[in-house]
Design a protein around this motif. Structure first.
Motif, PDB file in Angstrom:
ATOM      1  N   GLU A 198      27.419  49.615  40.186  1.00 48.37           N
ATOM      2  CA  GLU A 198      27.882  48.996  41.429  1.00 48.37           C
ATOM      3  C   GLU A 198      28.196  47.518  41.229  1.00 48.37           C
ATOM      4  O   GLU A 198      29.192  47.009  41.774  1.00 48.37           O
ATOM      5  CB  GLU A 198      26.843  49.196  42.538  1.00 48.37           C
ATOM      6  N   PHE A 199      27.398  46.825  40.419  1.00 51.03           N
ATOM      7  CA  PHE A 199      27.711  45.424  40.155  1.00 51.03           C
ATOM      8  C   PHE A 199      28.905  45.275  39.223  1.00 51.03           C
ATOM      9  O   PHE A 199      29.654  44.301  39.321  1.00 51.03           O
ATOM     10  CB  PHE A 199      26.486  44.688  39.620  1.00 51.03           C
ATOM     11  N   SER A 200      29.105  46.241  38.358  1.00 52.58           N
ATOM     12  CA  SER A 200      30.298  46.234  37.506  1.00 52.58           C
ATOM     13  C   SER A 200      31.555  46.343  38.365  1.00 52.58           C
ATOM     14  O   SER A 200      32.523  45.603  38.177  1.00 52.58           O
ATOM     15  CB  SER A 200      30.239  47.391  36.508  1.00 52.58           C
ATOM     16  N   VAL A 201      31.526  47.248  39.336  1.00 48.67           N
ATOM     17  CA  VAL A 201      32.673  47.438  40.230  1.00 48.67           C
ATOM     18  C   VAL A 201      32.857  46.214  41.133  1.00 48.67           C
ATOM     19  O   VAL A 201      33.989  45.773  41.371  1.00 48.67           O
ATOM     20  CB  VAL A 201      32.515  48.722  41.064  1.00 48.67           C
ATOM     21  N   LEU A 202      31.760  45.663  41.646  1.00 45.60           N
ATOM     22  CA  LEU A 202      31.863  44.450  42.466  1.00 45.60           C
ATOM     23  C   LEU A 202      32.520  43.319  41.664  1.00 45.60           C
ATOM     24  O   LEU A 202      33.401  42.611  42.174  1.00 45.60           O
ATOM     25  CB  LEU A 202      30.474  44.018  42.942  1.00 45.60           C
ATOM     26  N   GLY A 203      32.113  43.157  40.408  1.00 43.61           N
ATOM     27  CA  GLY A 203      32.723  42.135  39.569  1.00 43.61           C
ATOM     28  C   GLY A 203      34.209  42.382  39.359  1.00 43.61           C
ATOM     29  O   GLY A 203      35.029  41.460  39.456  1.00 43.61           O
ATOM     30  N   TYR A 204      34.560  43.631  39.089  1.00 46.02           N
ATOM     31  CA  TYR A 204      35.954  43.978  38.843  1.00 46.02           C
ATOM     32  C   TYR A 204      36.808  43.757  40.086  1.00 46.02           C
ATOM     33  O   TYR A 204      37.903  43.196  40.017  1.00 46.02           O
ATOM     34  CB  TYR A 204      36.035  45.436  38.390  1.00 46.02           C
ATOM     35  N   PHE A 205      36.302  44.187  41.231  1.00 46.52           N
ATOM     36  CA  PHE A 205      36.995  43.975  42.504  1.00 46.52           C
ATOM     37  C   PHE A 205      37.162  42.478  42.779  1.00 46.52           C
ATOM     38  O   PHE A 205      38.241  42.014  43.181  1.00 46.52           O
ATOM     39  CB  PHE A 205      36.197  44.635  43.637  1.00 46.52           C
ATOM     40  N   THR A 206      36.101  41.716  42.526  1.00 44.15           N
ATOM     41  CA  THR A 206      36.139  40.269  42.772  1.00 44.15           C
ATOM     42  C   THR A 206      37.187  39.591  41.904  1.00 44.15           C
ATOM     43  O   THR A 206      37.932  38.713  42.375  1.00 44.15           O
ATOM     44  CB  THR A 206      34.750  39.656  42.516  1.00 44.15           C
ATOM     45  N   GLY A 207      37.273  39.975  40.644  1.00 43.34           N
ATOM     46  CA  GLY A 207      38.276  39.393  39.760  1.00 43.34           C
ATOM     47  C   GLY A 207      39.684  39.629  40.260  1.00 43.34           C
ATOM     48  O   GLY A 207      40.551  38.746  40.165  1.00 43.34           O
ATOM     49  N   ARG A 208      39.914  40.800  40.809  1.00 42.87           N
ATOM     50  CA  ARG A 208      41.253  41.129  41.313  1.00 42.87           C
ATOM     51  C   ARG A 208      41.634  40.285  42.517  1.00 42.87           C
ATOM     52  O   ARG A 208      42.770  39.822  42.625  1.00 42.87           O
ATOM     53  CB  ARG A 208      41.307  42.612  41.682  1.00 42.87           C
ATOM     54  N   VAL A 209      40.712  40.091  43.436  1.00 45.16           N
ATOM     55  CA  VAL A 209      41.071  39.391  44.671  1.00 45.16           C
ATOM     56  C   VAL A 209      40.982  37.879  44.527  1.00 45.16           C
ATOM     57  O   VAL A 209      41.622  37.147  45.283  1.00 45.16           O
ATOM     58  CB  VAL A 209      40.198  39.858  45.857  1.00 45.16           C
ATOM     59  N   SER A 210      40.209  37.396  43.550  1.00 39.38           N
ATOM     60  CA  SER A 210      40.035  35.946  43.427  1.00 39.38           C
ATOM     61  C   SER A 210      41.067  35.301  42.512  1.00 39.38           C
ATOM     62  O   SER A 210      41.390  34.117  42.688  1.00 39.38           O
ATOM     63  CB  SER A 210      38.627  35.621  42.905  1.00 39.38           C
ATOM     64  N   GLY A 211      41.594  36.053  41.551  1.00 39.11           N
ATOM     65  CA  GLY A 211      42.591  35.482  40.649  1.00 39.11           C
ATOM     66  C   GLY A 211      42.033  34.305  39.879  1.00 39.11           C
ATOM     67  O   GLY A 211      41.079  34.439  39.109  1.00 39.11           O
ATOM     68  N   GLU A 212      42.608  33.122  40.092  1.00 38.41           N
ATOM     69  CA  GLU A 212      42.158  31.913  39.398  1.00 38.41           C
ATOM     70  C   GLU A 212      41.173  31.099  40.239  1.00 38.41           C
ATOM     71  O   GLU A 212      40.760  30.012  39.822  1.00 38.41           O
ATOM     72  CB  GLU A 212      43.363  31.045  39.037  1.00 38.41           C
ATOM     73  N   ARG A 213      40.791  31.618  41.406  1.00 40.02           N
ATOM     74  CA  ARG A 213      39.875  30.903  42.292  1.00 40.02           C
ATOM     75  C   ARG A 213      38.430  31.310  42.021  1.00 40.02           C
ATOM     76  O   ARG A 213      38.133  32.497  41.882  1.00 40.02           O
ATOM     77  CB  ARG A 213      40.227  31.172  43.749  1.00 40.02           C
ATOM     78  N   ILE A 214      37.528  30.345  41.953  1.00 39.04           N
ATOM     79  CA  ILE A 214      36.118  30.658  41.745  1.00 39.04           C
ATOM     80  C   ILE A 214      35.596  31.394  42.974  1.00 39.04           C
ATOM     81  O   ILE A 214      35.709  30.904  44.101  1.00 39.04           O
ATOM     82  CB  ILE A 214      35.301  29.380  41.498  1.00 39.04           C
ATOM     83  N   PRO A 215      35.000  32.580  42.786  1.00 38.38           N
ATOM     84  CA  PRO A 215      34.543  33.357  43.938  1.00 38.38           C
ATOM     85  C   PRO A 215      33.096  33.049  44.329  1.00 38.38           C
ATOM     86  O   PRO A 215      32.262  32.729  43.482  1.00 38.38           O
ATOM     87  CB  PRO A 215      34.661  34.799  43.441  1.00 38.38           C
ATOM     88  N   LEU A 216      32.842  33.173  45.609  1.00 39.85           N
ATOM     89  CA  LEU A 216      31.501  33.096  46.164  1.00 39.85           C
ATOM     90  C   LEU A 216      31.135  34.503  46.632  1.00 39.85           C
ATOM     91  O   LEU A 216      31.834  35.087  47.458  1.00 39.85           O
ATOM     92  CB  LEU A 216      31.468  32.125  47.339  1.00 39.85           C
ATOM     93  N   ILE A 217      30.057  35.061  46.094  1.00 41.49           N
ATOM     94  CA  ILE A 217      29.630  36.412  46.458  1.00 41.49           C
ATOM     95  C   ILE A 217      28.578  36.318  47.552  1.00 41.49           C
ATOM     96  O   ILE A 217      27.549  35.650  47.391  1.00 41.49           O
ATOM     97  CB  ILE A 217      29.054  37.160  45.242  1.00 41.49           C
ATOM     98  N   LEU A 218      28.831  36.979  48.668  1.00 41.62           N
ATOM     99  CA  LEU A 218      27.937  36.967  49.811  1.00 41.62           C
ATOM    100  C   LEU A 218      27.215  38.294  49.947  1.00 41.62           C
ATOM    101  O   LEU A 218      27.803  39.369  49.759  1.00 41.62           O
ATOM    102  CB  LEU A 218      28.725  36.676  51.094  1.00 41.62           C
ATOM    103  N   GLU A 219      25.933  38.228  50.283  1.00 41.26           N
ATOM    104  CA  GLU A 219      25.121  39.408  50.598  1.00 41.26           C
ATOM    105  C   GLU A 219      24.912  40.350  49.417  1.00 41.26           C
ATOM    106  O   GLU A 219      24.715  41.549  49.600  1.00 41.26           O
ATOM    107  CB  GLU A 219      25.735  40.182  51.781  1.00 41.26           C
TER     108      GLU A 219
END
Length: 386
Positions: A198-219
């Motif tokens: 689940e964290f692998s998928v969350l990371g992969y999803f985050t990379g797709r939507v954040s692009g070159e922007r540093i992401p903040l993961i909530l909850e």
């Protein structure tokens, strides 16, 4: 760019041509990043180790550099190479490939690099401290170091990490600067994320939507080493950022991550077909994961016609061996390899691979054009046990 006298001397070749070349690389990158000066680094980690990746040209470059009698200035480790340097015949690799890969490792050792070939140097062999400035390649290790250890490194290439290793320097720009480590987009988990997959998928999803922007993961926050490893690897496979931040709330553009999205990400890359090889160890398995696998397979056997490949670091292997886990695993018919990874190996695979890692799925499909089946590691393992 302001240089110290010692830095100028390195750039001008006073200490030899090897350091001159390395300084030119570092200063060139620094100018691109608008750096005003250089800083010391505590360690380096180099990618570009597999013969499959760097070929004869890379080998010749390393041998020539080693002939200049230059040595690394800081503790330096290597990424996985193309083979297990001991069990390479078990991988089906020919003598020519082995000889080329061994020469690459020998060249790095001549430069003073520790021949520990792993994508998880932060666990055993090259552990940075909080606030340390380091120069690391291997994108998943970069994310892990920046995010969970709070060290400072840009996403270096193999060449730039080597240049920093030789000089002990890097340019002060990018993620070395606290002002460049601020989140610009948030991803909010709308369910309780747990487990490595689940964290692998969350990371992969985050990379797709954040692009070159540093992401903040909530909850959501990974608590175990396997969860942190897989989040970092997933983010590195699909995105271009070098870190993430975790908080309970944030006031910025927010993208939701729910169970349907989790399923969609897996379904996009995964097939329902049966698989012939189960590959676990991207990133390299830690001792905790090896122990869990040993408990699962103890006293059992792999189904005929199936294979299970496990990849880990030399240090984790030694600990697992001393605890009796390797014997239990190999008695069950699983293969345990060190110093390597299926993704960067020359192994030719024609059938579907089972994996619990989005990074494996991403690169096995894109680099090797092989179908993958994605599921939790223990669920996949149960499928291949008698």
């Amino acid at each position: 760019m302001i240089l110290t006298k010692h830095e100028e001397d390195m750039l001008n070749g006073i200490y030899g041509d090897g350091l001159r070349r390395a300084m030119k690389i570092i200063i060139g990158l620094g100018k691109i990043g608008n750096a005003t000066h250089l800083i010391d680094v505590k360690s380096a980690h180099i990618s570009g180790v597999s013969y499959s990746n760097i070929g004869d040209e890379g080998l010749e470059f390393l041998e020539e550099l080693a002939s200049l009698n230059v040595k690394v200035k800081v503790p330096t480790t290597l990424n996985p190479c193309g083979i297990d340097l001991i069990k390479w015949r078990l991988m089906g690799v020919d003598d020519e490939y082995y000889n080329k890969q061994a020469k690459i490792i020998k060249a790095y050792e001549a430069l003073g690099v520790k021949a520990t070939c792993t994508c998880t140097p932060y666990l055993y062999d090259n552990i940075p401290m909080r606030k340390d400035h380091i120069a690391w390649a291997e994108s998943s290790a970069v994310i892990y170091a920046n995010t969970f250890i709070k060290a400072y490194t840009n996403k270096e290439s193999g060449i730039s990490a080597l240049a920093s290793a030789l000089t002990g320097k890097t340019a002060y720009y990018g993620l070395h600067n606290d002002r460049k480590r601020k989140p610009e987009i948030a991803v909010k988990a709308n369910f309780k994320v747990k487990g490595a997959l689940e964290f692998s998928v969350l990371g992969y999803f985050t990379g797709r939507v954040s692009g070159e922007r540093i992401p903040l993961i909530l909850e959501a926050y990974p608590k175990t080493i396997p969860e942190k490893k897989q989040f970092s690897a997933g983010l590195s496979a699909s995105g271009s950022v070098g870190m993430a931040l975790f908080r309970r709330r944030g006031n910025m553009e927010t993208v939701d991550f729910d169970r349907d999205m989790f399923k969609d990400v897996i379904d996009e890359l995964s097939v329902e077909d049966d698989f012939s090889i189960l590959f676990l160890g991207c990133p390299h398995l830690c001792l905790e994961e090896i122990e869990e696998i040993a408990r699962m397979v103890k006293g059992r056997k792999i189904v005929r016609g199936k294979e299970v490949w496990l990849c880990t670091s030399k240090s984790a292997y030694i600990q697992a061996f001393n605890n009796g886990f390797i014997k239990v695993i190999e008695d069950a018919g699983l293969k345990v390899f060190i110093d390597t990874c299926l993704i960067v190996s020359p192994v030719k695979i024609k059938h579907t691979i089972g994996t619990n890692a989005m990074k494996t799925a991403h690169y096995i499909r894109s680099l090797h054009n092989i179908n993958v089946k994605i599921a939790e590691a223990m669920a996949l393992l149960r499928e291949v046990l008698e």
